[in-house]
Write an enzyme that holds these catalytic residues in place. Structure first.
Site, PDB file in Angstrom:
ATOM      1  N   GLU A 121       1.884   2.989  -9.721  1.00  0.00           N
ATOM      2  CA  GLU A 121       2.823   2.047 -10.238  1.00  0.00           C
ATOM      3  C   GLU A 121       2.714   1.814 -11.717  1.00  0.00           C
ATOM      4  O   GLU A 121       3.752   1.422 -12.251  1.00  0.00           O
ATOM      5  CB  GLU A 121       2.180   0.738  -9.673  1.00  0.00           C
ATOM      6  CG  GLU A 121       1.993   0.753  -8.247  1.00  0.00           C
ATOM      7  CD  GLU A 121       0.842   1.495  -7.507  1.00  0.00           C
ATOM      8  OE1 GLU A 121       0.656   1.399  -6.350  1.00  0.00           O
ATOM      9  OE2 GLU A 121      -0.232   1.762  -8.456  1.00  0.00           O
ATOM     10  N   ASN A 169       2.474   4.372 -13.754  1.00  0.00           N
ATOM     11  CA  ASN A 169       3.369   5.478 -14.215  1.00  0.00           C
ATOM     12  C   ASN A 169       4.885   4.965 -14.124  1.00  0.00           C
ATOM     13  O   ASN A 169       5.737   5.213 -15.229  1.00  0.00           O
ATOM     14  CB  ASN A 169       3.155   6.630 -13.503  1.00  0.00           C
ATOM     15  CG  ASN A 169       1.985   7.501 -13.507  1.00  0.00           C
ATOM     16  OD1 ASN A 169       1.411   7.185 -14.607  1.00  0.00           O
ATOM     17  ND2 ASN A 169       1.722   8.180 -12.856  1.00  0.00           N
ATOM     18  N   ASN A 184       3.879   6.698  -0.767  1.00  0.00           N
ATOM     19  CA  ASN A 184       3.071   7.306  -1.232  1.00  0.00           C
ATOM     20  C   ASN A 184       1.533   7.563  -0.467  1.00  0.00           C
ATOM     21  O   ASN A 184       0.533   7.066  -0.714  1.00  0.00           O
ATOM     22  CB  ASN A 184       2.364   6.400  -2.506  1.00  0.00           C
ATOM     23  CG  ASN A 184       2.639   7.326  -3.876  1.00  0.00           C
ATOM     24  OD1 ASN A 184       2.609   8.545  -3.718  1.00  0.00           O
ATOM     25  ND2 ASN A 184       3.054   6.391  -5.016  1.00  0.00           N
ATOM     26  N   ARG A 200      -1.575   8.811   0.822  1.00  0.00           N
ATOM     27  CA  ARG A 200      -2.428   9.914   0.242  1.00  0.00           C
ATOM     28  C   ARG A 200      -3.743   9.939   1.308  1.00  0.00           C
ATOM     29  O   ARG A 200      -4.619   8.905   1.410  1.00  0.00           O
ATOM     30  CB  ARG A 200      -3.159   9.185  -1.348  1.00  0.00           C
ATOM     31  CG  ARG A 200      -1.999   9.143  -2.312  1.00  0.00           C
ATOM     32  CD  ARG A 200      -1.617  10.493  -2.818  1.00  0.00           C
ATOM     33  NE  ARG A 200      -0.438  10.337  -3.857  1.00  0.00           N
ATOM     34  CZ  ARG A 200      -0.677   9.818  -5.083  1.00  0.00           C
ATOM     35  NH1 ARG A 200      -1.814   9.779  -5.472  1.00  0.00           N
ATOM     36  NH2 ARG A 200       0.470  10.011  -5.928  1.00  0.00           N
ATOM     37  N   GLY A 206      12.027  17.092  -1.493  1.00  0.00           N
ATOM     38  CA  GLY A 206      11.500  18.230  -2.472  1.00  0.00           C
ATOM     39  C   GLY A 206      12.405  18.651  -3.254  1.00  0.00           C
ATOM     40  O   GLY A 206      13.648  18.059  -4.030  1.00  0.00           O
ATOM     41  N   GLY A 247      16.271  18.130  -2.735  1.00  0.00           N
ATOM     42  CA  GLY A 247      17.314  16.874  -3.125  1.00  0.00           C
ATOM     43  C   GLY A 247      16.575  15.627  -2.517  1.00  0.00           C
ATOM     44  O   GLY A 247      15.595  15.496  -2.277  1.00  0.00           O
ATOM     45  N   ALA A 248      17.242  14.563  -2.288  1.00  0.00           N
ATOM     46  CA  ALA A 248      17.096  13.248  -1.684  1.00  0.00           C
ATOM     47  C   ALA A 248      18.366  12.968  -1.176  1.00  0.00           C
ATOM     48  O   ALA A 248      19.810  13.060  -1.547  1.00  0.00           O
ATOM     49  CB  ALA A 248      16.582  12.472  -2.990  1.00  0.00           C
ATOM     50  N   ASP A 256       6.472   9.353  -8.968  1.00  0.00           N
ATOM     51  CA  ASP A 256       6.753   8.264  -9.727  1.00  0.00           C
ATOM     52  C   ASP A 256       7.978   8.228 -10.556  1.00  0.00           C
ATOM     53  O   ASP A 256       8.631   7.231 -10.799  1.00  0.00           O
ATOM     54  CB  ASP A 256       5.494   8.004 -10.653  1.00  0.00           C
ATOM     55  CG  ASP A 256       4.216   8.238  -9.787  1.00  0.00           C
ATOM     56  OD1 ASP A 256       4.200   7.703  -8.570  1.00  0.00           O
ATOM     57  OD2 ASP A 256       3.259   8.461  -9.902  1.00  0.00           O
ATOM     58  N   ASP A 263       0.768  13.668 -16.321  1.00  0.00           N
ATOM     59  CA  ASP A 263       1.364  12.718 -15.402  1.00  0.00           C
ATOM     60  C   ASP A 263       2.526  11.939 -15.985  1.00  0.00           C
ATOM     61  O   ASP A 263       3.532  11.650 -14.986  1.00  0.00           O
ATOM     62  CB  ASP A 263       0.491  11.673 -14.884  1.00  0.00           C
ATOM     63  CG  ASP A 263      -0.814  12.179 -13.759  1.00  0.00           C
ATOM     64  OD1 ASP A 263      -1.128  13.482 -13.978  1.00  0.00           O
ATOM     65  OD2 ASP A 263      -0.892  11.819 -12.930  1.00  0.00           O
TER      66      ASP A 263
END
Length: 341
Positions: free
Chosen positions: A47, A49, A178, A180, A234, A237-238, A264, A300
């Site tokens: 967040e 970032n 996100n 993890r 990836g 694209g999106a 981010d 980052d």
């Protein structure tokens, strides 16, 4: 989608980002953590970032969190504030430490990548529905959250459920899934994250983290509630689902230096374009360009391209966009992208 916040009060900012940031120790050379002799200090937090990149892009941004009343907490507040982010609502906790982590230099998706977190019992894990100040959290046109916060503690999960609850007058809620796995310890992360995403207005999710679903359309079927759903695919694209419209934009080719911080950065670029009221294709292209800025530096955080520079690339025709290739230093306006040489 037009972000709407709580009016035009003087305290209102474009974006409030809530979540834990940690001091990051980056290795000075490749190798196992056991073999690396020294590290360089940085900052890391999904967040924060996003907050830093948005502030550098010219938006008013507030970061809300808790850090320890220690030297690492000092560093985080000073470093994030140095990007132009409002840090006046970051609480200092004298009884809990600031989180830190170490990581290897390699690609985080590779088998050799290691991350060692020291965040259990951190100051940020003590966030709750009543702490931080609810008014400070909601005083933005947009509130950006991520699923990482939900994994920190039971009180953090309660806070996330409260902030993603649909209620009149709330700001536009942006949520990056996100996921993890290392933070969840085998608990019910998919169900929790899916429920939180359903309460948000704008959701980012990587297709590789979307509960075993194998297409953007399947992700949309699992998350029909958000007004805007961004499925990151990836290097391909999106895809954005906005009401009944579906838009796919390929990512430009990128000479990758390090694959950290790209997600981010993509969110920051997309949110910046959303705040500017740009059409969905342009929002996606700004997301890709800001991600490319992160991919072409070792850390980052990366300075995003100047708005005029990014706008010029975003305006390219489809064929020219498809020829675009971005390498280290491409954000410098004096350089020319490969397709224009």
């Amino acid at each position: 989608m037009t972000p709407t916040g709580p009016g035009n009060a003087p305290d209102v900012v474009d974006v409030v980002a809530l979540g834990e940031s940690m001091v990051t120790f980056l290795p000075t050379r490749p190798g196992r953590l056991a073999d690396v002799p020294s590290f360089e200090r940085g900052i890391g937090g999904a967040e924060s970032n996003v907050a830093c990149v948005l502030a550098e892009a010219g938006h008013s941004v507030r970061w809300v969190s808790r850090v320890g009343d220690d030297a690492f907490g000092d560093h985080l507040v000073e470093a994030i504030g140095g990007y132009g982010v409002d840090v006046t609502h970051v609480r200092r906790d004298p009884g809990r430490p600031t989180g830190i982590y170490f990581r290897t230099a390699g690609d985080r998706d590779g088998d050799a990548h290691e991350v060692a977190y020291y965040r259990s019992g951190s100051a940020a894990s003590a966030m709750s529905v009543t702490d931080p100040d609810p008014a400070a959290v909601r005083a933005g046109r947009m509130l950006h959250l991520s699923g990482i916060t939900a994994a920190l503690s039971g009180t953090c999960l309660d806070l996330m459920r409260d902030l993603t609850a649909r209620r009149p007058g709330r700001p536009l809620v942006s949520f990056d899934v996100n996921h993890r796995p290392g933070l969840w310890g085998g608990t019910g992360a998919p169900t929790v994250l899916r429920d939180l995403a359903r309460g948000a207005d704008l959701v980012f999710v990587g297709q590789d983290e979307a509960w075993g679903l194998h297409s953007a359309e399947a992700v949309r079927a699992a998350l029909p509630e958000p007004e805007v759903l961004v499925v990151k695919q990836g290097a391909a694209g999106a895809t954005v689902f906005e009401q009944r419209d579906v838009t796919f934009v390929p990512a430009p080719r990128v000479d990758v230096v390090a694959e950290v911080g790209a997600g981010d950065a993509f969110a920051a670029g997309f949110l910046s374009a959303t705040l500017r009221g740009l059409p969905v294709r342009d929002r996606l292209r700004h997301g890709h360009l800001t991600a490319a800025a992160a991919l072409t530096v070792p850390g980052d955080l990366a300075t995003p391209p100047a708005r005029e520079h990014a706008d010029r690339l975003v305006a390219l025709g489809d064929a020219a966009w498809g020829r675009l290739r971005l390498g280290p230093g491409w954000t410098d306006e004096t350089q020319r992208a490969d397709e224009e040489v």
